[in-house]
Design a protein around this motif. Sequence first.
Motif, PDB file in Angstrom:
ATOM      1  N   ILE A 118       9.015  16.084 -11.633  1.00 38.71           N
ATOM      2  CA  ILE A 118       8.773  14.900 -11.575  1.00 38.71           C
ATOM      3  C   ILE A 118       9.463  14.685 -12.949  1.00 38.71           C
ATOM      4  CG2 ILE A 118       7.162  13.422 -13.919  1.00 38.71           C
ATOM      5  CD1 ILE A 118       5.025  14.242 -11.986  1.00 38.71           C
ATOM      6  N   ILE A 119      10.081  15.587 -14.099  1.00 37.95           N
ATOM      7  CA  ILE A 119      10.394  15.644 -15.205  1.00 37.95           C
ATOM      8  C   ILE A 119      11.917  15.856 -14.710  1.00 37.95           C
ATOM      9  CG2 ILE A 119      11.534  16.946 -16.972  1.00 37.95           C
ATOM     10  CD1 ILE A 119       8.637  16.243 -16.822  1.00 37.95           C
ATOM     11  N   GLY A 120      12.436  16.532 -14.132  1.00 30.85           N
ATOM     12  CA  GLY A 120      13.852  16.298 -12.904  1.00 30.85           C
ATOM     13  C   GLY A 120      14.695  15.002 -12.714  1.00 30.85           C
ATOM     14  N   LEU A 121      13.608  14.063 -12.266  1.00 35.62           N
ATOM     15  CA  LEU A 121      13.464  12.855 -11.699  1.00 35.62           C
ATOM     16  C   LEU A 121      13.490  11.978 -12.647  1.00 35.62           C
ATOM     17  CD1 LEU A 121      11.911  12.871  -8.411  1.00 35.62           C
ATOM     18  CD2 LEU A 121      14.281  12.885  -8.200  1.00 35.62           C
ATOM     19  N   GLU A 122      12.570  12.112 -13.580  1.00 28.78           N
ATOM     20  CA  GLU A 122      12.539  12.041 -15.085  1.00 28.78           C
ATOM     21  C   GLU A 122      13.714  11.353 -16.026  1.00 28.78           C
ATOM     22  OE1 GLU A 122       7.380  10.996 -15.318  1.00 28.78           O
ATOM     23  OE2 GLU A 122       8.639  11.840 -17.026  1.00 28.78           O
ATOM     24  N   ALA A 123      14.240  12.365 -15.720  1.00 30.29           N
ATOM     25  CA  ALA A 123      15.710  12.589 -16.428  1.00 30.29           C
ATOM     26  C   ALA A 123      16.644  11.543 -16.475  1.00 30.29           C
ATOM     27  CB  ALA A 123      16.125  14.422 -16.933  1.00 30.29           C
ATOM     28  N   LEU A 124      16.803  11.423 -15.314  1.00 26.58           N
ATOM     29  CA  LEU A 124      18.193  10.250 -14.774  1.00 26.58           C
ATOM     30  C   LEU A 124      17.398   8.979 -15.511  1.00 26.58           C
ATOM     31  CD1 LEU A 124      17.934  11.631 -10.619  1.00 26.58           C
ATOM     32  CD2 LEU A 124      18.802  12.262 -12.550  1.00 26.58           C
ATOM     33  N   ARG A 125      19.451   8.585 -16.035  1.00 29.60           N
ATOM     34  CA  ARG A 125      18.653   7.483 -16.517  1.00 29.60           C
ATOM     35  C   ARG A 125      19.547   6.293 -15.520  1.00 29.60           C
ATOM     36  NH1 ARG A 125      22.781  10.599 -20.430  1.00 29.60           N
ATOM     37  NH2 ARG A 125      20.711  10.902 -21.480  1.00 29.60           N
ATOM     38  N   ARG A 126      19.850   6.603 -14.003  1.00 32.19           N
ATOM     39  CA  ARG A 126      19.910   5.410 -13.417  1.00 32.19           C
ATOM     40  C   ARG A 126      19.372   5.588 -11.914  1.00 32.19           C
ATOM     41  NH1 ARG A 126      24.173   6.929 -15.157  1.00 32.19           N
ATOM     42  NH2 ARG A 126      26.437   8.062 -13.966  1.00 32.19           N
ATOM     43  N   PRO A 127      19.575   4.666 -11.304  1.00 35.00           N
ATOM     44  CA  PRO A 127      18.878   5.087  -9.526  1.00 35.00           C
ATOM     45  C   PRO A 127      20.320   5.819  -8.825  1.00 35.00           C
ATOM     46  CG  PRO A 127      18.703   2.986  -9.790  1.00 35.00           C
ATOM     47  CD  PRO A 127      19.572   3.989 -11.521  1.00 35.00           C
ATOM     48  N   CYS A 128      19.834   7.291  -9.208  1.00 32.05           N
ATOM     49  CA  CYS A 128      20.936   9.130  -7.738  1.00 32.05           C
ATOM     50  C   CYS A 128      20.143   8.929  -6.442  1.00 32.05           C
ATOM     51  CB  CYS A 128      20.829   9.919  -8.937  1.00 32.05           C
ATOM     52  SG  CYS A 128      21.756   8.779 -10.646  1.00 32.05           S
ATOM     53  N   THR A 129      21.402   9.837  -6.032  1.00 27.00           N
ATOM     54  CA  THR A 129      21.211  10.193  -4.945  1.00 27.00           C
ATOM     55  C   THR A 129      21.247  11.436  -5.243  1.00 27.00           C
ATOM     56  OG1 THR A 129      22.417   9.101  -3.436  1.00 27.00           O
ATOM     57  CG2 THR A 129      22.117  11.419  -2.334  1.00 27.00           C
ATOM     58  N   VAL A 130      19.875  11.769  -5.527  1.00 29.90           N
ATOM     59  CA  VAL A 130      19.017  13.966  -5.898  1.00 29.90           C
ATOM     60  C   VAL A 130      19.421  14.278  -4.219  1.00 29.90           C
ATOM     61  CG1 VAL A 130      17.614  14.506  -6.565  1.00 29.90           C
ATOM     62  CG2 VAL A 130      18.774  12.155  -7.109  1.00 29.90           C
ATOM     63  N   THR A 131      19.528  15.742  -4.609  1.00 32.08           N
ATOM     64  CA  THR A 131      19.082  16.934  -3.284  1.00 32.08           C
ATOM     65  C   THR A 131      18.758  17.720  -4.878  1.00 32.08           C
ATOM     66  OG1 THR A 131      21.019  16.410  -2.250  1.00 32.08           O
ATOM     67  CG2 THR A 131      19.731  19.043  -2.311  1.00 32.08           C
ATOM     68  N   LEU A 132      17.153  17.571  -4.658  1.00 35.27           N
ATOM     69  CA  LEU A 132      16.010  18.293  -5.070  1.00 35.27           C
ATOM     70  C   LEU A 132      15.572  19.835  -3.995  1.00 35.27           C
ATOM     71  CD1 LEU A 132      13.350  16.985  -7.562  1.00 35.27           C
ATOM     72  CD2 LEU A 132      12.752  18.917  -6.011  1.00 35.27           C
ATOM     73  N   TYR A 133      16.066  20.871  -5.728  1.00 32.63           N
ATOM     74  CA  TYR A 133      15.443  22.215  -4.280  1.00 32.63           C
ATOM     75  C   TYR A 133      14.519  22.672  -5.243  1.00 32.63           C
ATOM     76  CZ  TYR A 133      20.278  21.866  -2.977  1.00 32.63           C
ATOM     77  OH  TYR A 133      22.178  21.273  -2.405  1.00 32.63           O
ATOM     78  N   SER A 134      13.700  22.993  -4.712  1.00 31.63           N
ATOM     79  CA  SER A 134      12.478  23.370  -4.956  1.00 31.63           C
ATOM     80  C   SER A 134      12.040  24.893  -3.939  1.00 31.63           C
ATOM     81  CB  SER A 134      11.088  22.690  -4.683  1.00 31.63           C
ATOM     82  OG  SER A 134       9.810  23.177  -5.489  1.00 31.63           O
ATOM     83  N   ASP A 135      11.212  25.939  -4.707  1.00 29.98           N
ATOM     84  CA  ASP A 135      10.645  27.137  -4.160  1.00 29.98           C
ATOM     85  C   ASP A 135       9.315  26.784  -3.742  1.00 29.98           C
ATOM     86  OD1 ASP A 135       9.149  27.673  -6.871  1.00 29.98           O
ATOM     87  OD2 ASP A 135      10.677  29.383  -6.822  1.00 29.98           O
ATOM     88  N   SER A 136       8.608  25.952  -4.092  1.00 24.70           N
ATOM     89  CA  SER A 136       7.074  25.215  -3.675  1.00 24.70           C
ATOM     90  C   SER A 136       7.163  24.513  -2.014  1.00 24.70           C
ATOM     91  CB  SER A 136       6.432  24.583  -4.904  1.00 24.70           C
ATOM     92  OG  SER A 136       6.087  23.761  -4.464  1.00 24.70           O
ATOM     93  N   GLN A 137       6.991  25.547  -1.296  1.00 23.89           N
ATOM     94  CA  GLN A 137       6.206  24.405   0.385  1.00 23.89           C
ATOM     95  C   GLN A 137       5.237  23.937   0.029  1.00 23.89           C
ATOM     96  OE1 GLN A 137       5.573  27.328   3.654  1.00 23.89           O
ATOM     97  NE2 GLN A 137       7.697  28.166   3.085  1.00 23.89           N
TER      98      GLN A 137
END
Length: 154
Positions: free
Chosen positions: A52-71
């Motif tokens: 959430i924090i990572g996405l909220e940090a974006l200032r405009r709509p973006c194409t995002v690749t979000l990497y997480s080690d949480s299945q």
Amino acid sequence: MSQVEIYTDGACSGNPGPGGYGVVLKYGDKIKELSAAYRKTTNNRMEILAAIIGLEALRRPCTVTLYSDSQYLVNAMTKGWVKRWKANNWMRNKQEAAKNIDLWERMLPLLEQHQVDWVWVKGHADNYYNNRCDFLAVRAIKEQALLEDEGFKK
């Protein structure tokens, strides 16, 4: 739309216990790091909050690749669990309520703003940025003023 990579990780010292998150945002050759820690929370909450924090940090709509080690996080998003839980009045099944509803409700509007591709990475392995996020999360628990996780429930 701008292409952004977001790496995230959550950590807890005990589960529940003090917990933190770490986020690394990459846009071209620019890198931004974010972290915070909470007095009492769970690892899953920190994993979700990091995204959430990572996405909220974006200032405009973006194409995002979000990497997480949480299945848990990646599967909840890619397999449609969260949307199904919401459609079923936040029930996982007929007997069991979904957990972390406050965070999922905070996440869903962000997914309407951004195009997110969720990628699971093995934790504590050879992914430099995932390891960096883990370092940021653990350091936040040890060094930052611990916040109150208002949504945490036993």
